[in-house]
Write a protein that holds these residues in place. Structure first.
Motif, PDB file in Angstrom:
ATOM      1  N   LEU A 233       0.820  -1.205   0.000  1.00 57.30           N
ATOM      2  CA  LEU A 233       0.000   0.000   0.000  1.00 57.30           C
ATOM      3  C   LEU A 233       0.855   1.256   0.000  1.00 57.30           C
ATOM      4  N   VAL A 234       2.011   1.206   0.633  1.00 58.99           N
ATOM      5  CA  VAL A 234       2.831   2.409   0.804  1.00 58.99           C
ATOM      6  C   VAL A 234       4.103   2.412  -0.036  1.00 58.99           C
ATOM      7  N   ARG A 235       4.383   1.320  -0.735  1.00 61.42           N
ATOM      8  CA  ARG A 235       5.631   1.251  -1.501  1.00 61.42           C
ATOM      9  C   ARG A 235       5.650   2.298  -2.606  1.00 61.42           C
ATOM     10  N   LEU A 236       6.779   2.977  -2.765  1.00 59.74           N
ATOM     11  CA  LEU A 236       6.948   3.960  -3.824  1.00 59.74           C
ATOM     12  C   LEU A 236       7.222   3.268  -5.144  1.00 59.74           C
ATOM     13  N   ALA A 237       6.731   3.861  -6.233  1.00 65.16           N
ATOM     14  CA  ALA A 237       6.834   3.224  -7.540  1.00 65.16           C
ATOM     15  C   ALA A 237       8.200   3.407  -8.183  1.00 65.16           C
TER      16      ALA A 237
ATOM     17  N   CYS B 247       2.703   6.628  13.216  1.00 69.39           N
ATOM     18  CA  CYS B 247       2.509   5.497  12.312  1.00 69.39           C
ATOM     19  C   CYS B 247       2.707   5.933  10.861  1.00 69.39           C
ATOM     20  N   PHE B 248       2.272   7.138  10.534  1.00 72.37           N
ATOM     21  CA  PHE B 248       2.510   7.701   9.203  1.00 72.37           C
ATOM     22  C   PHE B 248       4.003   7.804   8.924  1.00 72.37           C
ATOM     23  N   ALA B 249       4.764   8.318   9.888  1.00 75.24           N
ATOM     24  CA  ALA B 249       6.208   8.452   9.723  1.00 75.24           C
ATOM     25  C   ALA B 249       6.879   7.095   9.566  1.00 75.24           C
ATOM     26  N   ARG B 250       6.416   6.118  10.292  1.00 76.60           N
ATOM     27  CA  ARG B 250       6.993   4.775  10.185  1.00 76.60           C
ATOM     28  C   ARG B 250       6.754   4.192   8.793  1.00 76.60           C
ATOM     29  N   ALA B 251       5.537   4.374   8.284  1.00 77.20           N
ATOM     30  CA  ALA B 251       5.220   3.885   6.943  1.00 77.20           C
ATOM     31  C   ALA B 251       6.044   4.612   5.887  1.00 77.20           C
ATOM     32  N   LEU B 252       6.193   5.913   6.046  1.00 86.87           N
ATOM     33  CA  LEU B 252       6.967   6.699   5.088  1.00 86.87           C
ATOM     34  C   LEU B 252       8.448   6.314   5.143  1.00 86.87           C
ATOM     35  N   ALA B 253       8.957   6.060   6.329  1.00 90.04           N
ATOM     36  CA  ALA B 253      10.352   5.621   6.463  1.00 90.04           C
ATOM     37  C   ALA B 253      10.568   4.285   5.759  1.00 90.04           C
ATOM     38  N   ASP B 254       9.624   3.362   5.891  1.00 90.28           N
ATOM     39  CA  ASP B 254       9.717   2.091   5.182  1.00 90.28           C
ATOM     40  C   ASP B 254       9.761   2.320   3.676  1.00 90.28           C
ATOM     41  N   ALA B 255       8.887   3.211   3.192  1.00 88.47           N
ATOM     42  CA  ALA B 255       8.815   3.481   1.756  1.00 88.47           C
ATOM     43  C   ALA B 255      10.113   4.101   1.246  1.00 88.47           C
ATOM     44  N   ILE B 256      10.655   5.056   1.990  1.00 90.17           N
ATOM     45  CA  ILE B 256      11.912   5.706   1.593  1.00 90.17           C
ATOM     46  C   ILE B 256      13.054   4.697   1.611  1.00 90.17           C
TER      47      ILE B 256
END
Length: 285
Positions: A54-58, A251-260
């Motif tokens: 859901l959060v992975r960057l393309a 939780c938003f920051a954690r998801a964004l950190a995973d994506a980055i």
């Protein structure tokens, strides 16, 4: 093309920023990027689950990846409005940029990473671009996170005008050599009540695709919290029904950190904080 002197000046400015922030934190008796800041009522909060698909960057974050690999200072600018500034959080340290810096430090413990919060409450995209040179370009960032669209939806907007402004912003960010990630609006009662929200989500996706930059799907992530996991709005939003609270920002920051981390490492399965996040499958964007 930059001159050698300009490159040295850029590096000097970046490390001056880094040194100044570190010194300020230490002067307050804090421990920089090591000790997590406790959240209010953290023990009673639900687990932060991050659905990886859901959060992975393309697209890969190429400049960010190069800086992380070389162990140079990686400078990230978080540009946005009130949900970047941290309205609804209990303190500036609980806003998403501060949380993001902490999360990235966990994932990249040997690389220096700085996240600058350049959020100003109430601003629309045109206002943010009005301070672009000072807030963004002058900092020489490797990555710009642009949270955009919510205030336009809340106040009413013209599709063509918003599309033009967002595309102009993307191009200006790319022109300074930075990686770019757009962050779409939040899933919150005051936002989803607006008929224009789906148009804005589509506008951001279309602009990002055509300009070849990434989008972090904050709207979809928060909808997943509420609709799939059945987490009440009041658990992740402040009482105003618009801005996130400490749990939501964290939780938003954690998801964004995973994506980055995924996009900057070339790996889809970067090690995450297993105590508070897990990947799920089958979740459509």
């Amino acid at each position: 093309m930059r001159t050698v002197g300009a490159r040295h000046m850029s590096t000097s400015i970046r490390y001056q920023i880094y040194a100044a922030v570190v010194a300020g934190v230490l002067a307050l008796g804090g421990v920089f990027a090591i000790a997590p800041i406790p959240l209010a009522a953290e023990v009673s909060m639900p687990q932060c689950i991050v659905p990886a698909d859901l959060v992975r960057l393309a697209l890969p974050l190429e400049r960010t990846a190069r800086h992380l690999a070389s162990r140079k200072l990686t400078l990230i600018v978080a540009l946005g409005s009130s949900s970047t500034a941290g309205v609804g959080a209990s303190s500036p340290e609980a806003a998403y940029p501060s949380r993001l810096m902490e999360e990235l430090a966990r994932r990249f413990p040997t690389q220096p990473i700085m996240v600058l919060n350049r959020g100003v409450a109430g601003e629309r995209a045109i206002d943010m671009l009005g301070r672009f040179d000072d807030s963004v370009a002058g900092k020489h960032p490797d990555l710009v996170l642009w949270q955009v669209g919510t205030n336009a939806v809340l106040r009413g907007y013209e599709h063509a005008r918003s599309d033009s402004v967002i595309r102009d912003g993307i191009r200006r960010m790319k022109a300074i050599g930075a990686d770019v990630v757009l962050i779409d609006p939040q899933y919150a009662p005051k936002v989803i009540a607006q008929s224009e929200i789906q148009d804005m989500i589509g506008l951001i996706l279309s602009a990002a695709a055509q300009e070849k930059v990434d989008v972090f799907h904050r709207f979809a992530l928060m909808r997943y919290w509420h609709s799939t996991r059945e987490i009440p709005f009041e658990t992740f939003l402040s009482p105003d029904g618009l801005h996130m609270n400490d749990w939501g920002y964290s939780c938003f920051a954690r998801a964004l950190a995973d994506a980055i981390a995924d996009a900057a490492s070339g790996k889809e399965n970067v090690q995450r904080d297993g105590s508070a996040a897990e990947a799920t499958t089958g979740q459509a964007r």
